[in-house]
Design a protein around this motif. Structure first.
Motif, PDB file in Angstrom:
ATOM      1  N   PRO A 210       0.588  -1.116  -0.166  1.00  0.00           N
ATOM      2  CA  PRO A 210       0.284   0.014   0.201  1.00  0.00           C
ATOM      3  C   PRO A 210       0.642   1.469  -0.321  1.00  0.00           C
ATOM      4  O   PRO A 210       1.794   1.388   1.041  1.00  0.00           O
ATOM      5  N   LYS A 211      -0.043   2.497  -0.641  1.00  0.00           N
ATOM      6  CA  LYS A 211       0.813   3.277  -0.622  1.00  0.00           C
ATOM      7  C   LYS A 211       1.020   4.204   1.151  1.00  0.00           C
ATOM      8  O   LYS A 211       0.128   4.125   1.757  1.00  0.00           O
ATOM      9  N   ALA A 212       2.126   5.453   1.033  1.00  0.00           N
ATOM     10  CA  ALA A 212       2.604   5.708   1.821  1.00  0.00           C
ATOM     11  C   ALA A 212       1.378   6.655   2.509  1.00  0.00           C
ATOM     12  O   ALA A 212       0.437   7.080   1.549  1.00  0.00           O
ATOM     13  N   LEU A 213       0.828   7.756   4.165  1.00  0.00           N
ATOM     14  CA  LEU A 213       0.062   8.457   4.224  1.00  0.00           C
ATOM     15  C   LEU A 213       0.507   9.838   3.624  1.00  0.00           C
ATOM     16  O   LEU A 213      -0.653   9.771   2.364  1.00  0.00           O
ATOM     17  N   VAL A 214       1.771   9.511   3.232  1.00  0.00           N
ATOM     18  CA  VAL A 214       1.830  11.072   3.005  1.00  0.00           C
ATOM     19  C   VAL A 214       1.938  11.012   0.850  1.00  0.00           C
ATOM     20  O   VAL A 214       1.006  11.821   0.842  1.00  0.00           O
ATOM     21  N   ASP A 215       2.022  10.028   0.874  1.00  0.00           N
ATOM     22  CA  ASP A 215       2.250  10.028  -0.744  1.00  0.00           C
ATOM     23  C   ASP A 215       0.923  10.292  -1.084  1.00  0.00           C
ATOM     24  O   ASP A 215       0.084  10.297  -1.672  1.00  0.00           O
ATOM     25  N   LYS A 216      -0.486   9.331  -0.488  1.00  0.00           N
ATOM     26  CA  LYS A 216      -1.778   9.573  -0.565  1.00  0.00           C
ATOM     27  C   LYS A 216      -2.114  11.251  -0.342  1.00  0.00           C
ATOM     28  O   LYS A 216      -2.892  11.330  -1.598  1.00  0.00           O
ATOM     29  N   ILE A 217      -1.992  11.331   0.800  1.00  0.00           N
ATOM     30  CA  ILE A 217      -1.886  12.875   1.013  1.00  0.00           C
ATOM     31  C   ILE A 217      -2.152  14.502  -0.250  1.00  0.00           C
ATOM     32  O   ILE A 217      -2.084  15.150  -1.507  1.00  0.00           O
ATOM     33  N   ASN A 218      -0.715  13.870  -0.359  1.00  0.00           N
ATOM     34  CA  ASN A 218       0.448  14.413  -1.510  1.00  0.00           C
ATOM     35  C   ASN A 218      -0.665  14.845  -3.028  1.00  0.00           C
ATOM     36  O   ASN A 218      -0.963  15.682  -3.623  1.00  0.00           O
ATOM     37  N   GLN A 219      -1.083  13.417  -3.039  1.00  0.00           N
ATOM     38  CA  GLN A 219      -1.981  13.239  -4.769  1.00  0.00           C
ATOM     39  C   GLN A 219      -3.606  13.464  -4.657  1.00  0.00           C
ATOM     40  O   GLN A 219      -3.680  13.407  -5.979  1.00  0.00           O
ATOM     41  N   GLY A 220      -4.316  13.714  -3.009  1.00  0.00           N
ATOM     42  CA  GLY A 220      -5.200  13.999  -3.652  1.00  0.00           C
ATOM     43  C   GLY A 220      -6.247  13.076  -2.708  1.00  0.00           C
ATOM     44  O   GLY A 220      -7.733  13.279  -3.064  1.00  0.00           O
ATOM     45  N   THR A 221      -5.571  11.937  -2.447  1.00  0.00           N
ATOM     46  CA  THR A 221      -6.744  10.470  -2.691  1.00  0.00           C
ATOM     47  C   THR A 221      -7.179  10.652  -1.379  1.00  0.00           C
ATOM     48  O   THR A 221      -6.623  11.335  -0.428  1.00  0.00           O
ATOM     49  N   ALA A 222      -8.522  10.028  -1.315  1.00  0.00           N
ATOM     50  CA  ALA A 222      -8.845   9.419   0.441  1.00  0.00           C
ATOM     51  C   ALA A 222      -8.080   8.551   0.922  1.00  0.00           C
ATOM     52  O   ALA A 222      -7.200   8.173   0.497  1.00  0.00           O
ATOM     53  N   ALA A 223      -7.608   9.476   2.645  1.00  0.00           N
ATOM     54  CA  ALA A 223      -6.685   8.848   2.454  1.00  0.00           C
ATOM     55  C   ALA A 223      -7.392   8.281   4.782  1.00  0.00           C
ATOM     56  O   ALA A 223      -8.160   8.810   5.159  1.00  0.00           O
ATOM     57  N   SER A 224      -6.796   7.286   5.064  1.00  0.00           N
ATOM     58  CA  SER A 224      -7.555   6.813   5.960  1.00  0.00           C
ATOM     59  C   SER A 224      -6.485   7.196   7.418  1.00  0.00           C
ATOM     60  O   SER A 224      -5.653   6.696   7.402  1.00  0.00           O
ATOM     61  N   VAL A 225      -6.296   7.777   8.333  1.00  0.00           N
ATOM     62  CA  VAL A 225      -5.735   7.651  10.324  1.00  0.00           C
ATOM     63  C   VAL A 225      -6.535   7.437  10.827  1.00  0.00           C
ATOM     64  O   VAL A 225      -7.602   7.564  11.236  1.00  0.00           O
ATOM     65  N   LEU A 226      -5.513   6.241  11.765  1.00  0.00           N
ATOM     66  CA  LEU A 226      -5.610   5.912  13.122  1.00  0.00           C
ATOM     67  C   LEU A 226      -5.933   7.163  13.644  1.00  0.00           C
ATOM     68  O   LEU A 226      -4.945   7.868  13.853  1.00  0.00           O
ATOM     69  N   SER A 227      -7.073   6.900  14.990  1.00  0.00           N
ATOM     70  CA  SER A 227      -6.924   7.604  16.034  1.00  0.00           C
ATOM     71  C   SER A 227      -7.184   6.666  17.258  1.00  0.00           C
ATOM     72  O   SER A 227      -7.880   5.969  16.792  1.00  0.00           O
ATOM     73  N   PHE A 228      -6.344   7.319  17.895  1.00  0.00           N
ATOM     74  CA  PHE A 228      -6.374   6.529  19.174  1.00  0.00           C
ATOM     75  C   PHE A 228      -7.391   7.345  20.577  1.00  0.00           C
ATOM     76  O   PHE A 228      -7.088   8.244  19.857  1.00  0.00           O
ATOM     77  N   PRO A 229      -7.335   5.969  21.137  1.00  0.00           N
ATOM     78  CA  PRO A 229      -8.685   7.143  22.099  1.00  0.00           C
ATOM     79  C   PRO A 229      -7.844   7.139  23.748  1.00  0.00           C
ATOM     80  O   PRO A 229      -6.300   7.037  23.574  1.00  0.00           O
ATOM     81  N   GLU A 230      -8.213   8.768  24.653  1.00  0.00           N
ATOM     82  CA  GLU A 230      -7.058   8.780  25.071  1.00  0.00           C
ATOM     83  C   GLU A 230      -6.697   7.776  26.394  1.00  0.00           C
ATOM     84  O   GLU A 230      -7.251   7.306  27.027  1.00  0.00           O
ATOM     85  N   PRO A 231      -5.823   7.450  26.793  1.00  0.00           N
ATOM     86  CA  PRO A 231      -5.209   6.956  27.596  1.00  0.00           C
ATOM     87  C   PRO A 231      -6.082   7.260  29.105  1.00  0.00           C
ATOM     88  O   PRO A 231      -6.386   8.023  29.766  1.00  0.00           O
ATOM     89  N   VAL A 232      -6.208   5.780  29.859  1.00  0.00           N
ATOM     90  CA  VAL A 232      -7.350   5.634  30.685  1.00  0.00           C
ATOM     91  C   VAL A 232      -6.000   6.376  31.724  1.00  0.00           C
ATOM     92  O   VAL A 232      -5.188   5.831  31.751  1.00  0.00           O
ATOM     93  N   GLU A 233      -6.244   6.366  33.586  1.00  0.00           N
ATOM     94  CA  GLU A 233      -5.964   7.166  34.467  1.00  0.00           C
ATOM     95  C   GLU A 233      -5.164   5.594  34.920  1.00  0.00           C
ATOM     96  O   GLU A 233      -6.156   4.357  35.068  1.00  0.00           O
ATOM     97  N   MET A 234      -4.118   5.902  35.607  1.00  0.00           N
ATOM     98  CA  MET A 234      -3.371   4.715  35.920  1.00  0.00           C
ATOM     99  C   MET A 234      -4.010   4.480  36.927  1.00  0.00           C
ATOM    100  O   MET A 234      -3.684   5.682  38.194  1.00  0.00           O
ATOM    101  N   ASN A 235      -3.556   3.332  38.149  1.00  0.00           N
ATOM    102  CA  ASN A 235      -3.847   2.624  39.148  1.00  0.00           C
ATOM    103  C   ASN A 235      -2.302   2.195  39.639  1.00  0.00           C
ATOM    104  O   ASN A 235      -2.249   1.330  38.976  1.00  0.00           O
ATOM    105  N   GLY A 236      -2.223   2.681  40.559  1.00  0.00           N
ATOM    106  CA  GLY A 236      -0.633   1.342  41.241  1.00  0.00           C
ATOM    107  C   GLY A 236      -1.032   0.598  42.649  1.00  0.00           C
ATOM    108  O   GLY A 236      -2.236   0.947  42.881  1.00  0.00           O
ATOM    109  N   GLU A 237      -0.942  -1.172  41.778  1.00  0.00           N
ATOM    110  CA  GLU A 237      -0.755  -1.655  42.415  1.00  0.00           C
ATOM    111  C   GLU A 237       0.473  -1.990  43.563  1.00  0.00           C
ATOM    112  O   GLU A 237       1.722  -1.520  43.233  1.00  0.00           O
TER     113      GLU A 237
END
Length: 83
Positions: free
Chosen positions: A19-46
């Protein structure tokens, strides 16, 4: 076809175009999907249990397992990060 009844032809694994790299897709103007990650949850020490005796004893080969040192470093890291 071989005598065992399996067909061994066809495309090989990994023989597809990469597959083409994301940068190449954006430069050509084609549709590109980007992964979005959720915010990390609060960690509790055990609570970390004390190191078992068999991990502290030097081995028959004379090798020291350093378990107590590692446990101390993990506790120190946990206190720094979670404090």
């Amino acid at each position: 076809m071989p005598k065992d009844g399996t067909s061994r032809g066809g495309s090989r694994a990994g023989a597809v175009r990469k597959p083409k790299a994301l940068v190449d897709k954006i430069n050509q103007g084609t549709a590109a999907s980007v992964l979005s990650f959720p915010e990390p949850v609060e960690m509790n020490g055990e609570k970390i249990h004390p190191v078992k005796k068999f991990l502290k004893v030097s081995q028959k080969s004379g090798v020291n397992l350093c378990a107590e040192f590692l446990a101390r470093m993990i506790r120190k890291y946990g206190k720094e990060v979670l404090a």
